[in-house]
Design a protein around this motif. Structure first.
Motif, short mmCIF file in Angstrom:
data_model
loop_
_atom_site.label_atom_id
_atom_site.label_comp_id
_atom_site.label_asym_id
_atom_site.label_seq_id
_atom_site.Cartn_x
_atom_site.Cartn_y
_atom_site.Cartn_z
N HIS A 120 32.85 -64.93 118.38
CA HIS A 120 32.65 -66.19 119.10
C HIS A 120 33.56 -66.24 120.31
O HIS A 120 34.46 -65.42 120.44
N SER A 133 32.34 -71.01 112.22
CA SER A 133 31.32 -72.03 111.98
C SER A 133 31.77 -73.05 110.93
O SER A 133 31.25 -74.17 110.91
N THR A 151 28.73 -67.79 121.26
CA THR A 151 28.87 -66.49 120.61
C THR A 151 28.50 -65.37 121.57
O THR A 151 27.47 -65.46 122.23
N HIS A 161 25.98 -62.28 118.08
CA HIS A 161 27.00 -61.36 117.55
C HIS A 161 26.57 -59.92 117.82
O HIS A 161 27.38 -59.07 118.17
N ASP A 178 23.12 -67.49 116.63
CA ASP A 178 24.49 -66.97 116.55
C ASP A 178 24.48 -65.51 116.12
O ASP A 178 25.20 -64.68 116.70
N HIS A 209 29.56 -73.52 118.59
CA HIS A 209 30.44 -72.70 119.43
C HIS A 209 29.56 -71.75 120.21
O HIS A 209 28.39 -71.59 119.90
ZN LIG Z 1 28.96 -66.56 114.32
#
Ligand SMILES: [Zn+2]
Length: 446
Positions: A403, A29, A254, A212, A208, A252
């Motif tokens: 990611h 990030s 993830t 994860h 995000d 991005h």
């Molecule tokens: Zn992340």
């Protein structure tokens, strides 16, 4: 019927954006935030500086401020986290939380809101970033009441969520929030709006985190919460169509989340997802409580079966109970049919049992060999197995706990939004934002 489009996907222009860092196809990030804020690539881990970590990159937020606009930075994660930091701080490492917090404290930006600071106090205990922020003119609010009372003209504001998790972030939307990302965004617009114009960055950062952890339902709920923030931006844009640009992107991807799982092929069963009522982290707490009060020898998955059903809608059936429900269902009992539908199959139950034992043996699992990591990703084995099971039943699958390098969609609406069509890099977004802010400053000075 029953389907509603996100505000995000109804925006006028769309593009695809590459997200790689200077030193990796898969960005973190910090590098991605730097690209979006400055228009330059850097290495993963670096906050708005070049890869050698010696030269600061000027950010769109700083340029906006310099040209007389007001500036706001909002996130559902801690406000010193990599993405928000990339707009107001310059640090060789994203982990320098105290230094980042201090840069916020002395910043001339007008509005920081959402999560708190991870390391407000210096290692020697002498400096507190919250205090320095107040000395530097920030009104710091920590309750809903004080937050709602903020009115234009109040001056610089640092609005901290009334409840913070262990990482100083907002709760997940699914677990309930005293103030939502949408409210922090609407208040920002109210406070920053004026003839000088404003730039605001709003991050749905916990999307995000739940990716994860491979928790699809929590991710969906936080995405809906972020979409509410987007709605606030679009409503403002609708009132000021000649002078507003709204851009939505991801820094991005993830987790490698896909609709499609080997076990369900071309089918999806989204109704499974409706059974989840809390985030993985909230269930971790339930499990923690059980572990604290149960000796290893006495621990049985059976004890948690009601909690599991309450949290994930998944039903654990004994053999006799299954036979009884099978009979009822055969005679047209829809309640029985539904319980069977939400029940774990024999294979699923075996995996959940295995994970339960692993979770109960917490201390011995800390070693985290490669095989264990592949199955549980360093998360609570029982919880991640339950979200995997639920997601797979629905026809969703994950490929990683980190990611990925896939391009992300970008959406834009308003002045100059047509530039955001096509296939381009995240540094191009930074450059286009900077040129939009420059154009706005020019108009204002005329
Ligand atoms: Zn992340």
């Amino acid at each position: 019927p029953g389907h509603k489009k996100l505000n995000i996907t109804q925006m006028a222009y769309q593009g695809l954006t590459t997200t790689y860092a200077a030193d990796s196809f898969i960005t973190d990030s910090a590098a991605a935030g730097t690209a979006l804020s400055s228009g330059y690539k850097t290495n993963s881990g670096v906050i708005a500086m070049d890869p050698s970590k010696t030269k600061p990159y000027e950010t769109v937020a700083e340029i906006a401020k310099k040209s007389g606009m007001k500036v706001g930075i909002v996130s559902s994660v801690s406000i010193d986290h990599a993405t928000p930091a990339c707009f107001y701080a310059h640090e060789p490492s994203r982990k320098n939380y105290h230094e980042i917090g201090m840069q916020l404290a002395v910043s001339d930006f007008d509005y920081f809101a959402g999560g708190g600071l991870k390391k407000p106090v210096s290692p020697d205990g002498k400096t507190d970033a919250y205090k320095v922020a107040e000395e530097n003119g920030f009104t710091v609010t920590r309750t809903r009441e004080d937050f709602l009372a903020l009115k234009p003209g109040v001056g610089k504001v640092f609005a901290v969520s009334p409840e913070l998790d262990a990482d100083k972030a907002l709760n997940y939307a699914i677990d309930g929030q005293t103030l939502t990302l949408g409210e922090f965004t609407r208040k920002g617009i109210e406070l920053l709006d004026g003839p000088q114009g404003f730039f605001m960055m709003i991050e749905g950062g916990k999307i995000d985190w739940s990716c994860h952890a491979n928790d699809a339902v929590t991710t969906i709920k936080d995405t809906l919460a972020f979409d509410e923030a987007v709605a606030a931006g679009l409503e403002f844009a609708a009132r000021h169509p000649e002078e507003t640009l709204v851009v939505v992107t991801g820094d991005h991807e993830t987790g490698g989340l896909t609709i499609g799982f080997a076990g369900t092929e071309y089918s999806t069963y989204l109704d499974y997802l409706g059974g989840q009522t809390m985030s993985f982290i909230a269930f971790d707490k339930v499990l923690d409580e059980y572990r604290k009060n149960t000796s290893l020898g006495d621990a049985r998955l059976e004890d948690l079966k009601e909690e599991i059903e309450k949290a994930f809608g998944l039903v654990i059936l004994g053999d006799d109970e299954r036979k009884r429900l099978d009979l009822l269902a055969a005679n047209g009992d829809t309640k029985a049919e539904e319980r069977l539908y939400f029940s774990l199959t024999e294979e699923e139950l075996r995996e959940v049992e295995k994970a339960f034992v692993r979770s109960m043996n917490k201390e011995e699992e800390k070693a985290g060999d490669k095989e264990t990591y592949l199955i549980y990703g360093g998360y609570e084995p029982l919880t991640v197995t339950l979200t995997h099971t639920l997601n797979n039943k629905a026809g969703f699958a994950w490929t990683t706990y980190a990611h990925t390098g896939v391009p992300v969609p970008t959406f834009a609406q308003g002045v100059g939004a047509d530039q955001f069509t096509g296939y381009y890099d995240n540094t191009d977004i930074g450059k286009m934002l900077i040129s939009a802010v420059g154009a706005r400053a020019l108009t204002a000075s005329r």
